[in-house]
Design an enzyme around this catalytic site. Structure first.
Site, PDB file in Angstrom:
ATOM      1  N   MET A  18       0.845  -1.191   0.000  1.00 52.04           N
ATOM      2  CA  MET A  18       0.000   0.000   0.000  1.00 52.04           C
ATOM      3  C   MET A  18       0.881   1.242   0.000  1.00 52.04           C
ATOM      4  O   MET A  18       1.546   1.562   0.981  1.00 52.04           O
ATOM      5  CB  MET A  18      -0.937  -0.017   1.204  1.00 52.04           C
ATOM      6  CG  MET A  18      -1.828  -1.268   1.239  1.00 52.04           C
ATOM      7  SD  MET A  18      -2.964  -1.312   2.648  1.00 52.04           S
ATOM      8  CE  MET A  18      -4.113   0.000   2.200  1.00 52.04           C
ATOM      9  N   GLY A  21      -1.629   5.567  -2.048  1.00 53.29           N
ATOM     10  CA  GLY A  21      -2.428   6.089  -3.142  1.00 53.29           C
ATOM     11  C   GLY A  21      -3.738   5.346  -3.307  1.00 53.29           C
ATOM     12  O   GLY A  21      -3.991   4.339  -2.644  1.00 53.29           O
ATOM     13  N   ASP A  23      -4.978   3.624  -6.000  1.00 55.80           N
ATOM     14  CA  ASP A  23      -4.965   2.337  -6.690  1.00 55.80           C
ATOM     15  C   ASP A  23      -4.639   1.190  -5.745  1.00 55.80           C
ATOM     16  O   ASP A  23      -5.331   0.166  -5.720  1.00 55.80           O
ATOM     17  CB  ASP A  23      -3.966   2.351  -7.846  1.00 55.80           C
ATOM     18  CG  ASP A  23      -4.409   3.230  -9.001  1.00 55.80           C
ATOM     19  OD1 ASP A  23      -5.634   3.382  -9.185  1.00 55.80           O
ATOM     20  OD2 ASP A  23      -3.543   3.763  -9.712  1.00 55.80           O
ATOM     21  N   SER A  24      -3.576   1.341  -4.954  1.00 51.38           N
ATOM     22  CA  SER A  24      -3.188   0.249  -4.059  1.00 51.38           C
ATOM     23  C   SER A  24      -4.212   0.048  -2.944  1.00 51.38           C
ATOM     24  O   SER A  24      -4.420  -1.076  -2.479  1.00 51.38           O
ATOM     25  CB  SER A  24      -1.801   0.508  -3.467  1.00 51.38           C
ATOM     26  OG  SER A  24      -1.765   1.708  -2.721  1.00 51.38           O
ATOM     27  N   CYS A 112      12.515  -1.050  -9.603  1.00 46.36           N
ATOM     28  CA  CYS A 112      11.878  -1.170  -8.293  1.00 46.36           C
ATOM     29  C   CYS A 112      10.973  -2.394  -8.245  1.00 46.36           C
ATOM     30  O   CYS A 112      10.952  -3.132  -7.256  1.00 46.36           O
ATOM     31  CB  CYS A 112      11.083   0.094  -7.971  1.00 46.36           C
ATOM     32  SG  CYS A 112      10.294   0.080  -6.348  1.00 46.36           S
ATOM     33  N   GLY A 136      -1.372  -2.443  -6.735  1.00 44.64           N
ATOM     34  CA  GLY A 136      -2.378  -1.717  -7.503  1.00 44.64           C
ATOM     35  C   GLY A 136      -2.011  -1.532  -8.951  1.00 44.64           C
ATOM     36  O   GLY A 136      -2.571  -0.653  -9.619  1.00 44.64           O
ATOM     37  N   CYS A 211       9.871   8.729  -8.140  1.00 43.09           N
ATOM     38  CA  CYS A 211       9.416   8.941  -6.763  1.00 43.09           C
ATOM     39  C   CYS A 211      10.495   9.531  -5.865  1.00 43.09           C
ATOM     40  O   CYS A 211      10.187  10.267  -4.930  1.00 43.09           O
ATOM     41  CB  CYS A 211       8.884   7.636  -6.177  1.00 43.09           C
ATOM     42  SG  CYS A 211      10.139   6.369  -5.863  1.00 43.09           S
TER      43      CYS A 211
END
Length: 376
Positions: A18, A21, A23-24, A112, A136, A211
């Site tokens: 998670m 955001g 989506d997750s 990542c 997500g 990020c």
């Protein structure tokens, strides 16, 4: 067939990554709703976790971890924060800097996924007795008639993220869940679903860009780590046109910010054709010189069973790029790719991902390119 089994079939122990955001959060909620035993985890990846999102574009701030925790509370699942900052720095950030220093253009999101979310995180999850990691991402894991698990594009091509998952191997696919991948819907509808579920992240802006570069200034980020190194900007004949403060600050196909005072003889824009870290030189030229007809790529990773030695596929060369038809041949661990039609802006260090229809065949890292005109 989607890979989110209904509870009566098999109840999985799922670790939901998670980010904080929308989506997750929705993905974790859907996995829990499907009857799985879900635990949420936020990955603390930032070297400065006390930083807040003000002006930031990523998903690694303390505010993000709090947003993820609040979402987990609403869903009704346990929640933890795992510190993977050192591993992230070594495998993603340091790799990113080293690749640019070597004149290549890496994709940190793909790295990542390979090194953090489906290596470090998955290994830890399996060691703790979890069956799968849920994210997500918009992609699908489909089981074929023979029971083989395959990675496919999302049902909604506009949101498809299979490109950055092209590094996953069959072991990782065996433990991956993507609850959003089989949904043909808009982002507004995902946000509406989050709001119906009472998730406060429903209206939270999406993270974007890299990020770990909060302000989006990649060149400034690299300069702070590599220092300034003045060199020449030259044309295809080697004539000096200007100077730069570090070849690492340029990418193949770049047009803006070249700092060239001398216009081209034909008055047309120039583009970056080549970056040489050996002599710290950036070569520029006309857009036609960017046409690539073939390439070689190293370190192929297959999403499931390795393909035959040669075949015809479609290929994607960047996260938000289109598909192009190619012929690919694997020779002694090197992937040789020929394009049916020339493509532009292809840079060493990028990933090429091969597709058979919607199925992701695998990916490899571009090493060299062959141009339609004289190669830079």
């Amino acid at each position: 067939m989607t890979e989110i089994p209904a509870a009566p079939q098999r109840r999985l122990r799922v670790l939901a990554a998670m980010s904080g955001g929308v989506d997750s959060a929705v993905a974790a909620a859907r996995a829990a709703e499907a009857g799985h035993d879900v635990t949420g985890v936020h990955l603390a990846l930032s070297a400065n976790p006390q930083s807040f999102r003000t002006g930031a574009r990523g998903c690694c701030t303390i505010e993000d971890s709090r947003d993820a925790r609040r979402a987990a509370d609403v869903i009704g699942i346990p929640f933890y924060v795992w510190d993977l900052a050192d591993r992230f720095r070594e495998d993603v950030v340091d790799d990113f800097v080293a690749e640019y220093e070597a004149g290549r253009t890496p994709n940190p999101c793909l790295r990542c996924n390979e090194k953090i979310k489906f290596a470090a995180l998955l290994d830890k999850a399996l060691a703790l007795g979890f069956d799968a990691v849920c994210t997500g991402h918009y992609a699908q894991v489909i089981t074929d008639a023979d029971g083989n698990r395959e990675l496919h594009r999302a049902s909604d091509m506009a949101k498809d993220q299979s490109y950055v998952l092209g590094v996953l191997d069959d072991r990782q696919l065996a433990h991956a869940l993507f609850p959003l991948g089989d949904t043909v819907t808009t982002k507004d509808e995902i946000r509406a679903e989050a709001e119906r579920r009472g998730l406060a992240v429903a209206k939270k802006p999406d993270s974007h860009d890299i990020c770990f570069i909060a302000d989006g200034d990649t060149q400034g980020f690299l300069a702070s780590r590599l220092g300034k190194a003045e060199g020449d900007i030259v044309d295809e004949a080697g004539a000096k046109l200007g100077t730069h403060e570090g070849a690492y600050g340029y990418t193949i196909g770049q047009r803006k910010g070249l700092r060239i005072g001398t216009p081209a003889p034909d008055g047309k824009p120039r583009y970056v054709l080549d970056i040489s870290p050996v002599n710290n030189t950036v070569t520029v030229g006309p857009v036609e010189a960017l046409d690539v007809t073939a390439l070689t790529a190293l370190k192929p990773r297959w999403c499931g069973t390795a393909p035959a030695a040669a075949g015809t596929y479609t290929a994607q060369l960047r996260a938000h790029g289109g598909e192009t038809r190619v012929h690919a041949e694997l020779v002694d661990g090197t992937l040789n790719v020929t394009f049916d039609e020339p493509v532009r802006g292809v840079a060493p260090g990028q990933a090429i991902v091969l597709y058979d229809g919607t199925r992701v065949v695998g990916s490899a890292t571009i090493a060299t390119t062959e141009r339609a005109t004289a190669a830079a």
